[in-house]
Motif scaffolding. Structure first.
Motif, PDB file in Angstrom:
ATOM      1  N   VAL A  22       0.850  -1.189   0.000  1.00 26.08           N
ATOM      2  CA  VAL A  22       0.000   0.000   0.000  1.00 26.08           C
ATOM      3  C   VAL A  22       0.886   1.240   0.000  1.00 26.08           C
ATOM      4  CG1 VAL A  22      -1.795   1.253   1.251  1.00 26.08           C
ATOM      5  CG2 VAL A  22      -1.808  -1.245   1.235  1.00 26.08           C
ATOM      6  N   VAL A  23       0.590   2.167  -0.920  1.00 29.07           N
ATOM      7  CA  VAL A  23       1.313   3.433  -0.994  1.00 29.07           C
ATOM      8  C   VAL A  23       0.371   4.565  -0.607  1.00 29.07           C
ATOM      9  CG1 VAL A  23       2.960   2.698  -2.736  1.00 29.07           C
ATOM     10  CG2 VAL A  23       0.813   3.709  -3.453  1.00 29.07           C
ATOM     11  N   MET A  24       0.958   5.678  -0.168  1.00 26.77           N
ATOM     12  CA  MET A  24       0.186   6.849   0.218  1.00 26.77           C
ATOM     13  C   MET A  24       0.772   8.043  -0.518  1.00 26.77           C
ATOM     14  SD  MET A  24      -1.608   7.305   3.461  1.00 26.77           S
ATOM     15  CE  MET A  24      -2.789   8.545   3.764  1.00 26.77           C
ATOM     16  N   TYR A  25      -0.112   8.883  -1.041  1.00 30.20           N
ATOM     17  CA  TYR A  25       0.340  10.091  -1.725  1.00 30.20           C
ATOM     18  C   TYR A  25      -0.764  11.133  -1.668  1.00 30.20           C
ATOM     19  CZ  TYR A  25      -2.371   8.117  -5.614  1.00 30.20           C
ATOM     20  OH  TYR A  25      -3.364   7.578  -6.382  1.00 30.20           O
ATOM     21  N   GLU A  26      -0.430  12.356  -2.067  1.00 26.80           N
ATOM     22  CA  GLU A  26      -1.387  13.450  -2.054  1.00 26.80           C
ATOM     23  C   GLU A  26      -1.774  13.786  -3.487  1.00 26.80           C
ATOM     24  OE1 GLU A  26      -1.554  17.991  -0.402  1.00 26.80           O
ATOM     25  OE2 GLU A  26      -0.512  16.473   0.790  1.00 26.80           O
ATOM     26  N   ASP A  27      -3.082  13.884  -3.735  1.00 29.15           N
ATOM     27  CA  ASP A  27      -3.601  14.169  -5.067  1.00 29.15           C
ATOM     28  C   ASP A  27      -4.657  15.258  -4.947  1.00 29.15           C
ATOM     29  OD1 ASP A  27      -4.073  13.938  -7.814  1.00 29.15           O
ATOM     30  OD2 ASP A  27      -5.637  12.430  -7.510  1.00 29.15           O
ATOM     31  N   GLU A  28      -4.377  16.418  -5.494  1.00 25.40           N
ATOM     32  CA  GLU A  28      -5.283  17.565  -5.464  1.00 25.40           C
ATOM     33  C   GLU A  28      -5.704  17.931  -4.045  1.00 25.40           C
ATOM     34  OE1 GLU A  28      -8.545  16.888  -8.094  1.00 25.40           O
ATOM     35  OE2 GLU A  28      -7.254  16.480  -9.802  1.00 25.40           O
ATOM     36  N   GLY A  29      -4.759  17.916  -3.120  1.00 31.18           N
ATOM     37  CA  GLY A  29      -5.024  18.303  -1.743  1.00 31.18           C
ATOM     38  C   GLY A  29      -5.656  17.224  -0.884  1.00 31.18           C
ATOM     39  N   GLN A  30      -5.879  16.044  -1.416  1.00 30.19           N
ATOM     40  CA  GLN A  30      -6.475  14.951  -0.653  1.00 30.19           C
ATOM     41  C   GLN A  30      -5.463  13.826  -0.500  1.00 30.19           C
ATOM     42  OE1 GLN A  30      -9.959  13.901  -2.901  1.00 30.19           O
ATOM     43  NE2 GLN A  30     -11.240  15.299  -1.718  1.00 30.19           N
ATOM     44  N   GLN A  31      -5.480  13.190   0.662  1.00 28.60           N
ATOM     45  CA  GLN A  31      -4.588  12.064   0.907  1.00 28.60           C
ATOM     46  C   GLN A  31      -5.217  10.814   0.301  1.00 28.60           C
ATOM     47  OE1 GLN A  31      -2.052  11.547   3.773  1.00 28.60           O
ATOM     48  NE2 GLN A  31      -1.591  13.712   3.902  1.00 28.60           N
ATOM     49  N   VAL A  32      -4.424  10.068  -0.458  1.00 29.00           N
ATOM     50  CA  VAL A  32      -4.911   8.877  -1.144  1.00 29.00           C
ATOM     51  C   VAL A  32      -4.027   7.702  -0.766  1.00 29.00           C
ATOM     52  CG1 VAL A  32      -5.339   7.828  -3.396  1.00 29.00           C
ATOM     53  CG2 VAL A  32      -5.672  10.280  -3.092  1.00 29.00           C
ATOM     54  N   ARG A  33      -4.662   6.549  -0.486  1.00 27.95           N
ATOM     55  CA  ARG A  33      -3.895   5.315  -0.303  1.00 27.95           C
ATOM     56  C   ARG A  33      -4.303   4.368  -1.418  1.00 27.95           C
ATOM     57  NH1 ARG A  33      -6.517   1.840   4.674  1.00 27.95           N
ATOM     58  NH2 ARG A  33      -8.647   2.035   3.951  1.00 27.95           N
ATOM     59  N   GLU A  34      -3.316   3.629  -1.919  1.00 25.25           N
ATOM     60  CA  GLU A  34      -3.562   2.778  -3.081  1.00 25.25           C
ATOM     61  C   GLU A  34      -2.731   1.509  -2.981  1.00 25.25           C
ATOM     62  OE1 GLU A  34      -3.467   3.244  -7.937  1.00 25.25           O
ATOM     63  OE2 GLU A  34      -2.679   4.840  -6.686  1.00 25.25           O
ATOM     64  N   CYS A  35      -3.341   0.373  -3.349  1.00 22.19           N
ATOM     65  CA  CYS A  35      -2.637  -0.904  -3.376  1.00 22.19           C
ATOM     66  C   CYS A  35      -2.013  -1.067  -4.763  1.00 22.19           C
ATOM     67  CB  CYS A  35      -3.596  -2.055  -3.089  1.00 22.19           C
ATOM     68  SG  CYS A  35      -2.820  -3.676  -3.166  1.00 22.19           S
ATOM     69  N   ILE A  36      -0.728  -1.401  -4.810  1.00 25.34           N
ATOM     70  CA  ILE A  36      -0.078  -1.542  -6.110  1.00 25.34           C
ATOM     71  C   ILE A  36      -0.322  -2.918  -6.715  1.00 25.34           C
ATOM     72  CG2 ILE A  36       1.663   0.182  -5.586  1.00 25.34           C
ATOM     73  CD1 ILE A  36       3.613  -2.105  -5.067  1.00 25.34           C
ATOM     74  N   ASP A  37      -0.871  -3.863  -5.938  1.00 25.18           N
ATOM     75  CA  ASP A  37      -1.186  -5.193  -6.473  1.00 25.18           C
ATOM     76  C   ASP A  37      -2.553  -5.226  -7.154  1.00 25.18           C
ATOM     77  OD1 ASP A  37       1.181  -6.349  -5.808  1.00 25.18           O
ATOM     78  OD2 ASP A  37       0.427  -7.389  -4.028  1.00 25.18           O
ATOM     79  N   CYS A  38      -3.597  -4.835  -6.437  1.00 27.37           N
ATOM     80  CA  CYS A  38      -4.953  -4.985  -6.971  1.00 27.37           C
ATOM     81  C   CYS A  38      -5.556  -3.682  -7.477  1.00 27.37           C
ATOM     82  CB  CYS A  38      -5.879  -5.598  -5.911  1.00 27.37           C
ATOM     83  SG  CYS A  38      -6.212  -4.520  -4.504  1.00 27.37           S
ATOM     84  N   GLY A  39      -4.901  -2.547  -7.220  1.00 27.59           N
ATOM     85  CA  GLY A  39      -5.410  -1.276  -7.706  1.00 27.59           C
ATOM     86  C   GLY A  39      -6.438  -0.623  -6.802  1.00 27.59           C
ATOM     87  N   PHE A  40      -6.661  -1.167  -5.600  1.00 24.15           N
ATOM     88  CA  PHE A  40      -7.602  -0.562  -4.655  1.00 24.15           C
ATOM     89  C   PHE A  40      -7.168   0.863  -4.360  1.00 24.15           C
ATOM     90  CE2 PHE A  40      -8.508   0.522  -0.216  1.00 24.15           C
ATOM     91  CZ  PHE A  40      -9.890   0.469  -0.231  1.00 24.15           C
ATOM     92  N   ARG A  41      -8.110   1.795  -4.366  1.00 25.23           N
ATOM     93  CA  ARG A  41      -7.810   3.207  -4.131  1.00 25.23           C
ATOM     94  C   ARG A  41      -8.809   3.755  -3.149  1.00 25.23           C
ATOM     95  NH1 ARG A  41      -8.478   8.521  -7.230  1.00 25.23           N
ATOM     96  NH2 ARG A  41      -6.566   9.596  -6.682  1.00 25.23           N
ATOM     97  N   ASP A  42      -8.331   4.497  -2.143  1.00 25.76           N
ATOM     98  CA  ASP A  42      -9.185   5.061  -1.113  1.00 25.76           C
ATOM     99  C   ASP A  42      -8.740   6.484  -0.825  1.00 25.76           C
ATOM    100  OD1 ASP A  42     -11.093   5.228   0.921  1.00 25.76           O
ATOM    101  OD2 ASP A  42      -9.739   4.369   2.422  1.00 25.76           O
ATOM    102  N   VAL A  43      -9.690   7.415  -0.871  1.00 25.28           N
ATOM    103  CA  VAL A  43      -9.403   8.809  -0.551  1.00 25.28           C
ATOM    104  C   VAL A  43      -9.715   9.017   0.921  1.00 25.28           C
ATOM    105  CG1 VAL A  43      -9.973  11.211  -1.051  1.00 25.28           C
ATOM    106  CG2 VAL A  43      -9.959   9.521  -2.890  1.00 25.28           C
TER     107      VAL A  43
END
Length: 85
Positions: A22-43
């Motif tokens: 799971v990676v975490m990054y900021e996109d347009e002022g919102q914190q996003v976590r994303e799984c690099i295996d299955c593509g799950f994305r959560d804001v």
């Protein structure tokens, strides 16, 4: 400018249960976590939408109740009194 993605150590993906993917990054002022295996994305929510739960730490203390003073009577131990006589 590229987005800096950081891995979250020990994080488990809610969808595929993969650990440390799971990676975490900021996109347009919102914190996003994303799984690099299955593509799950959560804001992630930036502002809490619920009130703080009441606990013993943040609860206001009640005023102590006033108690009346009561005298205490001590009676002699009959076994000790019988030995002295």
């Amino acid at each position: 400018m590229s987005t800096v993605k950081r891995f979250i150590a020990g994080a488990v993906c809610p969808r595929c249960a993969a650990m440390d993917r799971v990676v975490m990054y900021e996109d347009e002022g919102q914190q996003v976590r994303e799984c690099i295996d299955c593509g799950f994305r959560d804001v992630m929510a930036t502002e809490p939408d619920t009130q703080e739960l009441e606990t013993r730490v943040n609860r206001k203390a009640k005023a102590p109740q006033a108690t009346e003073a009561q005298p205490i009577r001590f009676y002699p131990n009959p076994k000790l009194s019988a030995k002295k006589e």
